[in-house]
Design an enzyme around this catalytic site. Structure first.
Site: not given
Ligand code: FCB
Length: 449
Positions: A76, A120, A165, A293, A295, A353
């Site tokens: 990607r 992006h 995002e 995504n 995290y 992500e």
């Molecule tokens: C996300 C972004 C990516 C990267 C990660 C850590 O928010 O999409 O570009 O910076 O965080």
């Protein structure tokens, strides 16, 4: 016991143009808002820019060989819009487009599926100069840019992501001002959020009209939002933050309407958002998949840290945190997948992500990043559970292949499976690179009881 993933599961890594490419002025590329922003003093924590970053523009062949060694089935990446349209609209820059054609051709030769993100975050500066995403002309320019790349690359690219995002683009770029274009106006941010979604819907329509084979979706940053306590005011804060971060995007995409409670709250605070039926119809144009995504989670309580939402975030003491200060919360990947399927029923989901920043050190040519291995292993175990429960999760992409330019943090945060020595550009696979390779090959061991 080894946990296996489905045969057709896509294993990948993710990157983004501004974060890795460098070469901002080469082959006719136009200026982007990130070129402008990083060259504005005081914007980037360590004072670096993406002028060189990983120098991927010149080293992409080496990077693709790393991907082949890693054994991934999908990659990607994003297109830098100002490489293709230096002014954002008007004349196409063949040289810029041809960089991506070479990249995609080589991916095809290596048997790695290209997954292309159209936006992006590196908007052509010329479009920002006319008001950026707040201006409907920019929405139309995106639609046209999308149409051109669908036509030109659509025979080789089968998976498309319109936006990455939009929450971050809208609110971090236009409300907190930590990202380009660095504005601080909630009303602007709201209109930008809506316009991003509209531009997404228009691109999806264009894709269907052109009729190339393939699938299209959007990537959202999603988090489980947990209330700090059972108290009613904290429960309400949870609902507001979830509305701000998750529902504001999910609802219009999947239900064809922005969440009424969220719009009402904003209106009460002096930020009414005008939305037409026609716009809602465009935004909810059917997508083939949702990119997620993931995290971390967010724990929130009633408070004043975020005055407009009347919310404060809490960092649980017992938890561990990444180098970004993000709580490590692997079960959240399962929680968010379940929530998305239960509430919104997407056809399928890709985890576009997931990854961790660590203060990696290069010692005798190796990088011992056990904490990254643990992070990935835990998240993948929970993801496996989601698949076992029958949710159509079809792929997983580690952020990121390489250490790269982490936006407002510059080069100081390392997310890669591959270490980049910025002084020389040399790449060093970390321990986690070899771990991920084994996962792709064999699956992941079950948690020891
Ligand atoms: C996300 C972004 C990516 C990267 C990660 C850590 O928010 O999409 O570009 O910076 O965080």
């Amino acid at each position: 016991m080894v946990l296996r993933f489905p045969q057709d599961f896509l294993w990948g890594v993710a990157t983004a143009s501004y974060q890795i490419e460098g070469a901002p002025w080469e082959d006719g590329k136009g200026e982007s808002i990130w070129d402008r922003f990083t060259h504005t003093p005081g914007t980037i924590a360590d004072g670096t820019t993406g002028d060189v970053a990983c120098d991927h523009y010149h080293r992409f062949e080496e990077d693709l060989r790393l991907m082949r060694d890693l054994g991934i089935s999908a990659y990607r990446f994003s297109l830098a819009w100002p490489r293709i349209f230096p002014q954002g609209e008007g004349k196409l820059n063949e040289k810029g487009l041809s960089f991506y054609e070479r990249l995609i051709d080589m991916l095809c030769v290596l048997g790695i599926e290209p997954v292309v993100t159209l936006y992006h975050w590196d908007l052509p500066q010329a479009l920002q100069d006319m008001g950026g995403w707040e201006n409907e002309r920019v929405v139309r320019a995106f639609e046209q840019y999308a149409g051109v790349v669908f036509r030109r690359l659509g025979d080789r690219v089968k998976l498309w992501i319109t936006h990455n995002e939009p929450w971050v683009v809208a609110f971090v770029g236009h409300y907190t001002g930590e990202h380009a274009p660095g504005l601080r106006d909630f009303g602007v941010a709201l209109r930008v959020a809506k316009n991003l979604l509209v531009s997404h819907g228009l691109a999806v329509r264009t894709f269907r009209e052109i009729g190339k084979e393939g699938e299209i979706g959007i990537t959202l940053s999603l988090s489980p939002i947990h209330a700090f306590s059972e108290r009613e005011e904290d429960q309400l804060a949870q609902k507001r933050f979830d509305g701000y971060f998750n529902r504001f995007f999910l609802d219009p995409l999947f239900r064809g309407a922005f969440p009424a409670d969220v719009l009402e709250w904003y209106a009460k605070k002096g930020y009414p958002l005008a939305v037409s039926k026609e716009e809602e119809a465009i935004v909810s144009e059917k997508i083939d998949f949702l990119g997620v995504n993931y995290y971390s989670r967010q724990v929130v309580r009633h408070g004043c840290e975020e005055p407009l939402l009347k919310v404060a975030t809490v960092k649980p003491e017992e938890s561990q945190y990444t180098d970004m200060g993000w709580e490590i919360y692997p079960q959240g990947i399962l929680e968010i997948v379940e929530r998305v399927f239960q509430d919104y029923a997407p056809r399928k989901v890709f985890i576009t992500e997931n990854g961790i920043a660590l203060p990696d050190q290069l010692v005798n040519g190796t990088i011992n990043d056990g904490a990254r291995i643990a992070f990935l292993r835990e998240h993948l175990r929970y993801l496996h559970r989601a698949i076992q429960r029958g949710y159509a999760v079809k792929g997983y992409f580690v952020w990121s292949l390489l250490d790269n330019f982490e936006w407002a943090f510059g080069l100081s945060k390392r997310f890669g499976l591959v270490f980049v020595d910025y002084a020389t550009g040399k790449r060093f696979p970390k321990e986690s690179f070899f771990f991920y390779r084994e996962v792709i090959e064999k699956g992941i061991e079950e948690e020891s009881q």
